[in-house]
Design an enzyme around this catalytic site. Structure first.
Site, PDB file in Angstrom:
ATOM      1  N   ASP A  41      42.447  32.742  37.669  1.00 22.11           N
ATOM      2  CA  ASP A  41      43.586  33.643  37.873  1.00 22.11           C
ATOM      3  C   ASP A  41      43.287  34.737  38.900  1.00 22.11           C
ATOM      4  O   ASP A  41      44.175  35.521  39.243  1.00 22.11           O
ATOM      5  CB  ASP A  41      44.041  34.268  36.545  1.00 22.11           C
ATOM      6  CG  ASP A  41      42.964  35.079  35.853  1.00 22.11           C
ATOM      7  OD1 ASP A  41      41.783  34.672  35.896  1.00 22.11           O
ATOM      8  OD2 ASP A  41      43.288  36.123  35.257  1.00 22.11           O
ATOM      9  N   HIS A  42      42.058  34.746  39.420  1.00 17.12           N
ATOM     10  CA  HIS A  42      41.696  35.690  40.479  1.00 17.12           C
ATOM     11  C   HIS A  42      41.399  35.000  41.807  1.00 17.12           C
ATOM     12  O   HIS A  42      41.298  35.698  42.829  1.00 17.12           O
ATOM     13  CB  HIS A  42      40.481  36.516  40.062  1.00 17.12           C
ATOM     14  CG  HIS A  42      40.766  37.459  38.940  1.00 17.12           C
ATOM     15  ND1 HIS A  42      40.883  38.817  39.105  1.00 17.12           N
ATOM     16  CD2 HIS A  42      40.991  37.236  37.614  1.00 17.12           C
ATOM     17  CE1 HIS A  42      41.162  39.393  37.946  1.00 17.12           C
ATOM     18  NE2 HIS A  42      41.223  38.445  37.022  1.00 17.12           N
TER      19      HIS A  42
ATOM     20  N   HIS B 197      37.042  33.671  38.059  1.00 19.75           N
ATOM     21  CA  HIS B 197      38.068  33.091  37.194  1.00 19.75           C
ATOM     22  C   HIS B 197      39.289  32.628  37.996  1.00 19.75           C
ATOM     23  O   HIS B 197      39.698  33.290  38.952  1.00 19.75           O
ATOM     24  CB  HIS B 197      38.481  34.080  36.109  1.00 19.75           C
ATOM     25  CG  HIS B 197      37.481  34.179  34.997  1.00 19.75           C
ATOM     26  ND1 HIS B 197      37.408  35.262  34.146  1.00 19.75           N
ATOM     27  CD2 HIS B 197      36.497  33.323  34.591  1.00 19.75           C
ATOM     28  CE1 HIS B 197      36.435  35.061  33.272  1.00 19.75           C
ATOM     29  NE2 HIS B 197      35.871  33.898  33.523  1.00 19.75           N
TER      30      HIS B 197
ATOM     31  N   HIS C 132      32.052  40.957  31.581  1.00 16.56           N
ATOM     32  CA  HIS C 132      33.128  39.965  31.490  1.00 16.56           C
ATOM     33  C   HIS C 132      32.609  38.612  31.965  1.00 16.56           C
ATOM     34  O   HIS C 132      32.771  37.592  31.286  1.00 16.56           O
ATOM     35  CB  HIS C 132      34.314  40.430  32.321  1.00 16.56           C
ATOM     36  CG  HIS C 132      35.487  39.508  32.296  1.00 16.56           C
ATOM     37  ND1 HIS C 132      36.182  39.221  31.138  1.00 16.56           N
ATOM     38  CD2 HIS C 132      36.103  38.808  33.286  1.00 16.56           C
ATOM     39  CE1 HIS C 132      37.166  38.384  31.417  1.00 16.56           C
ATOM     40  NE2 HIS C 132      37.135  38.118  32.710  1.00 16.56           N
TER      41      HIS C 132
ATOM     42  N   HIS D 148      35.353  38.210  40.922  1.00 13.38           N
ATOM     43  CA  HIS D 148      34.703  37.212  40.071  1.00 13.38           C
ATOM     44  C   HIS D 148      35.435  35.881  40.187  1.00 13.38           C
ATOM     45  O   HIS D 148      36.445  35.775  40.896  1.00 13.38           O
ATOM     46  CB  HIS D 148      34.591  37.682  38.622  1.00 13.38           C
ATOM     47  CG  HIS D 148      35.892  37.841  37.895  1.00 13.38           C
ATOM     48  ND1 HIS D 148      36.848  38.775  38.233  1.00 13.38           N
ATOM     49  CD2 HIS D 148      36.401  37.197  36.803  1.00 13.38           C
ATOM     50  CE1 HIS D 148      37.869  38.697  37.405  1.00 13.38           C
ATOM     51  NE2 HIS D 148      37.623  37.746  36.525  1.00 13.38           N
TER      52      HIS D 148
ATOM     53  N   HIS E 267      44.642  43.380  35.632  1.00 11.11           N
ATOM     54  CA  HIS E 267      45.689  42.946  34.710  1.00 11.11           C
ATOM     55  C   HIS E 267      46.554  44.102  34.228  1.00 11.11           C
ATOM     56  O   HIS E 267      46.107  45.252  34.189  1.00 11.11           O
ATOM     57  CB  HIS E 267      45.086  42.257  33.480  1.00 11.11           C
ATOM     58  CG  HIS E 267      44.518  40.909  33.752  1.00 11.11           C
ATOM     59  ND1 HIS E 267      45.264  39.755  33.709  1.00 11.11           N
ATOM     60  CD2 HIS E 267      43.259  40.531  34.087  1.00 11.11           C
ATOM     61  CE1 HIS E 267      44.494  38.715  33.991  1.00 11.11           C
ATOM     62  NE2 HIS E 267      43.261  39.168  34.226  1.00 11.11           N
TER      63      HIS E 267
ATOM     64  N   ASP F 204      38.072  42.551  36.227  1.00 12.15           N
ATOM     65  CA  ASP F 204      38.259  42.510  34.777  1.00 12.15           C
ATOM     66  C   ASP F 204      37.136  43.230  34.035  1.00 12.15           C
ATOM     67  O   ASP F 204      36.832  42.899  32.885  1.00 12.15           O
ATOM     68  CB  ASP F 204      38.356  41.062  34.295  1.00 12.15           C
ATOM     69  CG  ASP F 204      39.685  40.417  34.657  1.00 12.15           C
ATOM     70  OD1 ASP F 204      40.516  41.088  35.292  1.00 12.15           O
ATOM     71  OD2 ASP F 204      39.874  39.236  34.330  1.00 12.15           O
TER      72      ASP F 204
END
Length: 249
Positions: free
Chosen positions: A66-67, A64, A120, A62, A177, A139
């Site tokens: 942080d990915h 985001h 998410h 996805h 995570h 996530d």
């Protein structure tokens, strides 16, 4: 490091609590990296592989930051190609291969089966590699938890979890995570008499105290302990997700 069949799987800590996942098919040497949130830890991990620095594919679940924030630097250093969801291509790094739920694409001597996993985010996908007995679930599903509903609905998440729950029980859950310890505290408020959950919570506390990751876990393990995967209907899932969102324990 985990070995499944011809596949070696390694969690690479990124940022404060993210994991990127490094997979190598020992039959062909093909290497894939899922969801790099930064550059340096992943390049360092690649240098420790049998063919130092080799990376064939970056896989994305996805959009985001942080990915994906490490994608450009990792690609620049390795020349890897990038795979991600066609539905999310407008907010992902440039894709070399756009995929859709239901697609099956080759990866080394194995395959990637693309699963729809919104909730998410809309456009979130999970990537199941049957030959590695592993699913890269981003996530959507965590150990003892699930992702916050930032874009999708409880119905979206319920369907996504049911799709993951249909995979074989020995499937490794490669999530995005290190949330297991806090998830365990909430899970125990939902099912305080669940013996498997109590044992898992103790195991997790020991793992974190020793500085070890709590993942990967298995789908069978999650079926016995995860209150979100164990939710029998959409309403129960929604209630539990609301509870987790405000949980302070």
């Amino acid at each position: 490091m985990t070995q499944r069949g011809n596949w070696t799987i390694r969690a690479v800590p990124n940022l404060s609590d993210n994991y990127a996942w490094l997979l190598r098919d020992e039959a062909t040497g093909t290497v894939a990296l899922c969801d790099p949130g930064e550059v340096e830890p992943n390049l360092a991990a690649l240098q420790e592989m049998p063919e130092p620095g080799r990376l064939d594919w970056v896989l994305l679940t996805h959009h985001h930051p942080d990915h994906i924030d490490g994608v450009a630097g990792v690609v620049a250093a390795t020349g890897a190609k990038v795979l991600g969801a066609a539905a999310d291509s407008h907010r992902l790094p440039k894709l070399d291969l756009s995929v859709r739920p239901g697609d099956s694409v080759p990866l080394g001597s194995g395959t990637i089966e693309v699963l729809d996993s919104p909730g998410h985010t809309i456009g979130h996908i999970a990537l199941f590699i049957p030959e590695a007995h592993a699913v890269l679930c981003g996530d959507t599903l965590f150990s003892l938890g699930c992702g916050r509903l930032l874009e999708g609905t409880p119905a979206d998440m319920f369907r996504a979890l049911r799709l993951l729950d249909a995979l074989p029980g020995d499937t490794l859950v490669l999530c995005g995570h290190e949330y297991t310890e806090s998830n365990a505290r909430f899970a125990l408020t939902v099912e305080p008499d669940n013996a498997a959950l109590k044992a898992r919570a103790e195991e997790v506390r020991a793992q974190r105290k020793a500085g070890h990751p709590t993942v990967p876990t298995t789908l069978d393990g999650e079926r016995a302990t995860n209150p979100f995967l164990r939710a029998g209907d959409e309403a129960t899932l929604a209630e539990r997700r609301r509870g987790k969102d405000v949980f302070k324990g």
